[in-house]
Scaffold this motif. Structure first.
Motif, short mmCIF file in Angstrom:
data_model
loop_
_atom_site.label_atom_id
_atom_site.label_comp_id
_atom_site.label_asym_id
_atom_site.label_seq_id
_atom_site.Cartn_x
_atom_site.Cartn_y
_atom_site.Cartn_z
N GLU A 82 -80.43 -25.21 -58.45
CA GLU A 82 -79.84 -23.85 -59.46
C GLU A 82 -80.98 -22.63 -59.25
O GLU A 82 -80.53 -21.48 -59.10
CB GLU A 82 -79.81 -24.17 -60.78
CG GLU A 82 -78.69 -24.67 -61.40
CD GLU A 82 -78.72 -25.37 -62.84
OE1 GLU A 82 -79.79 -24.55 -63.56
OE2 GLU A 82 -78.20 -26.25 -63.05
N ARG A 83 -82.17 -23.07 -59.21
CA ARG A 83 -83.18 -22.09 -59.31
C ARG A 83 -84.23 -22.07 -58.01
O ARG A 83 -85.21 -21.26 -58.05
CB ARG A 83 -84.12 -22.20 -60.37
CG ARG A 83 -82.85 -22.17 -61.59
CD ARG A 83 -83.69 -21.95 -62.82
NE ARG A 83 -84.94 -20.78 -63.04
CZ ARG A 83 -84.57 -19.51 -63.00
NH1 ARG A 83 -83.24 -19.11 -63.15
NH2 ARG A 83 -85.67 -18.65 -62.80
N GLY A 87 -88.69 -21.57 -58.61
CA GLY A 87 -88.00 -21.66 -60.09
C GLY A 87 -87.91 -22.83 -60.70
O GLY A 87 -87.52 -22.69 -61.90
N PRO A 129 -80.97 -16.63 -58.62
CA PRO A 129 -80.40 -16.69 -59.86
C PRO A 129 -80.47 -15.30 -60.72
O PRO A 129 -79.56 -14.75 -61.19
CB PRO A 129 -80.65 -17.80 -60.35
CG PRO A 129 -81.80 -18.19 -59.73
CD PRO A 129 -82.05 -17.80 -58.47
N ASP A 130 -81.72 -14.85 -60.57
CA ASP A 130 -81.91 -13.60 -61.42
C ASP A 130 -81.27 -12.29 -60.96
O ASP A 130 -80.84 -11.60 -61.58
CB ASP A 130 -83.57 -13.30 -61.47
CG ASP A 130 -84.21 -14.28 -62.17
OD1 ASP A 130 -83.28 -15.10 -62.95
OD2 ASP A 130 -85.39 -14.48 -62.28
#
Lengths: 192, 192
Positions: A22-23, A27, B107-108
DNA sequence: GTCTATATACCGATAGAC
DNA sequence: GTCTATCGGTATATAGAC
């Protein structure tokens, strides 16, 4: 141990795999990993030497997983070109991206051989396996003789990886389908 | 203002563009941006409302830049297919990755419409422009009639973006060349 | 416009009790 | 094996002097 059920160690690895996907590496913070695994700090630093060690093991497992998925399509019986197309048609979560390919943009991963190892290993294996099949397809006259398997195999893998990029950039999974349909048409000459 | 030379504001934007390319949105910290621009905290927060505003403007400029580079190849005179191939042969820094495409994994960025806007805009424009040219190429019988321009154009862009992924994953710029050679051979039937 | 000082939060890891 | 406490460092932003 035998019949052990899901240990904290397992939960930490699962949690790390999900967060890396995901990150990315930057992250995926230890705090988030622990929280998702429902495990305390002490447990994590008991089982692993830190975020990096956890990530190396998580990435290794993830790369192994998607390699097995690819092999399931590539090693089925039938003509070589059909197997390449079957691999291209494997179901993918376009909006989530490739859990291995996404690591290529993380500078901390690329700069660290232990972290990059599973990523490089997966793509080396995949391009080589596709090259073999395309060689076979060319010998069987399923693709044109002027197509260099070493180049086309890399183009095929790149199309998939780029399909993820486009699907995420446009927030539209149909970008992945279009890319795959395009490369399948190019490969099969409309017969695929 | 007229004939102003390089202002602090310019330096901050340049610095942000470089750091976004190298380390992504998460990895581009205000402190690093200021340090690279040789500018203090106060200056940055005077000219911009923060990291996000700076990034939006930096990404917009970067997307505009690479669009102009693409147009230089796509809008030259000559047959449509030749122009597509010319674009594929534009020089690229494979190991650095695409400064716009790499944002798709942050993702941001994906979650923030203002940040994703320039990324989406660039890829929307590029795939559409290539679709037009491939339509033209098909009408002129430069590519086979069974090839759907809407799919092949996306496949072409995906091959480039995936070429960056592979080059970085393998730490080998020749992965990009191979991917491009592969897709050019598929497109031109060995005549490119 | 630019600077330094300060603030609040989170990062990644360690210490030591249980 | 797991927990809580704690640490030095950094992320992102604000305050206020000049």
């Amino acid at each position: 141990m035998y019949c052990q059920g899901v240990t904290n160690r397992d939960r930490l690895l699962e949690s790390t795999r999900a967060l890396l996907w995901e990150r990315g590496y930057i992250g995926a913070s230890p705090a988030a990993i622990q929280q998702r695994a429902k495990v305390g700090q002490g447990s994590m630093y008991h089982h692993f030497d830190g975020k990096r060690g956890l990530a190396v093991e998580a990435l290794t497992t993830t790369a192994q997983d998607i390699r097995l998925r690819a092999e399931a399509a590539l090693d089925r019986p039938g003509p070589a070109l059909d197997r390449v197309v079957a691999y291209l048609r494997v179901e993918r979560e376009a909006l989530r991206g490739c859990p291995v390919g996404r690591m290529a943009f993380d500078p901390d991963v690329v700069a660290d051989d232990a972290l990059r190892g599973p990523v490089e290993g997966y793509f080396s294996w995949l391009t080589e396996r596709l090259r073999q099949l395309l060689e076979e397809a060319r010998t069987a006259e399923q693709i044109a003789p002027h197509l260099a398997p070493a180049d086309v195999s890399v183009a095929v893998v790149a199309t998939i990886q780029g399909g993820y990029v486009l699907a995420r950039a446009l927030q539209d999974p149909s970008a992945m389908s279009a890319a795959l349909d395009g490369v399948i048409a190019l490969l099969t000459g409309g017969k695929g």
